[in-house]
Design a protein around this motif. Structure first.
Motif, PDB file in Angstrom:
ATOM      1  N   UNK A  58       6.513 -12.074   1.031  1.00 22.42           N
ATOM      2  CA  UNK A  58       6.010 -11.862  -0.335  1.00 22.42           C
ATOM      3  C   UNK A  58       5.263 -10.538  -0.451  1.00 22.42           C
ATOM      4  N   UNK A  59       4.695 -10.064   0.656  1.00 24.50           N
ATOM      5  CA  UNK A  59       3.997  -8.773   0.674  1.00 24.50           C
ATOM      6  C   UNK A  59       4.931  -7.617   1.019  1.00 24.50           C
ATOM      7  N   UNK A  60       6.221  -7.891   1.065  1.00 29.64           N
ATOM      8  CA  UNK A  60       7.245  -6.891   1.371  1.00 29.64           C
ATOM      9  C   UNK A  60       7.159  -6.407   2.816  1.00 29.64           C
ATOM     10  N   UNK A  76      -7.597  -2.023   3.978  1.00 28.11           N
ATOM     11  CA  UNK A  76      -8.495  -2.937   3.268  1.00 28.11           C
ATOM     12  C   UNK A  76      -9.938  -2.444   3.310  1.00 28.11           C
ATOM     13  N   UNK A  77     -10.360  -1.902   4.451  1.00 28.75           N
ATOM     14  CA  UNK A  77     -11.714  -1.340   4.543  1.00 28.75           C
ATOM     15  C   UNK A  77     -11.836  -0.155   3.587  1.00 28.75           C
ATOM     16  N   UNK A  78     -10.852   0.725   3.613  1.00 29.36           N
ATOM     17  CA  UNK A  78     -10.910   1.921   2.771  1.00 29.36           C
ATOM     18  C   UNK A  78     -10.979   1.579   1.281  1.00 29.36           C
ATOM     19  N   UNK A 120      -2.540  -5.883  -2.709  1.00 38.68           N
ATOM     20  CA  UNK A 120      -2.920  -7.176  -3.278  1.00 38.68           C
ATOM     21  C   UNK A 120      -3.969  -7.852  -2.403  1.00 38.68           C
ATOM     22  N   UNK A 121      -4.880  -8.622  -3.009  1.00 38.92           N
ATOM     23  CA  UNK A 121      -5.906  -9.319  -2.220  1.00 38.92           C
ATOM     24  C   UNK A 121      -5.319 -10.257  -1.163  1.00 38.92           C
ATOM     25  N   UNK A 122      -4.132 -10.773  -1.404  1.00 38.84           N
ATOM     26  CA  UNK A 122      -3.537 -11.697  -0.442  1.00 38.84           C
ATOM     27  C   UNK A 122      -3.161 -11.011   0.873  1.00 38.84           C
ATOM     28  N   UNK A 123      -3.221  -9.682   0.911  1.00 37.15           N
ATOM     29  CA  UNK A 123      -2.904  -8.971   2.146  1.00 37.15           C
ATOM     30  C   UNK A 123      -3.880  -9.355   3.259  1.00 37.15           C
ATOM     31  N   UNK A 124      -5.163  -9.506   2.931  1.00 38.84           N
ATOM     32  CA  UNK A 124      -6.131  -9.867   3.970  1.00 38.84           C
ATOM     33  C   UNK A 124      -5.785 -11.213   4.591  1.00 38.84           C
ATOM     34  N   UNK A 125      -5.505 -12.199   3.757  1.00 36.51           N
ATOM     35  CA  UNK A 125      -5.201 -13.541   4.273  1.00 36.51           C
ATOM     36  C   UNK A 125      -3.931 -13.526   5.129  1.00 36.51           C
TER      37      UNK A 125
END
Length: 188
Positions: A58-60, A76-78, A120-125
């Protein structure tokens, strides 16, 4: 007249069944394509959990983009403070070069997309689940080395845009919070 209605009714039934068959065929092809993508990603990553593989898809994240996933925490930190500074970008691209992500490769292009627009926020999870799976498969020394490398690089990204002439290296509260989330995700 009854015969005409009967022919009309059969025609409508045949049309409905033809449409239904097409819908079911499309549904089957989509499911088959998803299964093929999941299988290819499983082979490339060594992961077996279908839900995690589906989140990555889903995140490609395809097999040829998997190398970018290791760098996702840096991105994500950046972006955690809402902006991406050119110095943070440079620190991420340096880390990508260290991980042998070739310029122009699919992984590089995915990384560039994350650098152009916040992911997208779901990248962290998805990354955290991926990291847990990968860390479980590593020997203790490899785990420690990977954690150390990733947290060191994440901190370097956070510090890249802070301070003036190398003085006063501080990170924003949002970046500090993301660094803590990363460390917690990598904990045993």
């Amino acid at each position: 007249m009854s015969e005409t209605l009967d022919v009309s009714r059969r025609g409508f039934e045949e049309a409905w069944f033809a449409e239904e068959n097409q819908r079911l065929l499309r549904q089957m092809l989509v499911a088959e394509a998803q299964a093929c993508r999941r299988s290819a990603l499983a082979v490339a990553s060594g992961l077996t959990e279908e839900r995690l593989l589906d989140r990555l898809i889903a995140l490609d994240i395809a097999p040829d983009r998997l190398a970018a996933l290791v760098l996702a925490p840096l991105v994500l930190v950046a972006w955690s403070d809402g902006t991406l500074d050119p110095l943070e970008r440079a620190a991420i691209l340096k880390a990508a070069a260290e991980r042998h992500v070739a310029a122009g490769s699919p992984a590089w292009r995915l990384l560039e997309g994350w650098l152009e627009q916040a992911p997208l926020p779901m990248l962290f999870e998805a990354w955290a689940a991926y990291a847990r799976s990968v860390l479980q498969a590593m020997a203790v020394p490899e785990r420690a080395a990977f954690r150390s490398w990733l947290l060191r690089r994440a901190r370097a990204v956070a510090e890249a845009a802070s301070g003036f002439l190398g003085l006063g290296w501080t990170v924003s509260p949002a970046e500090a919070a993301m660094l803590q989330r990363l460390e917690a995700a990598l904990a045993d």
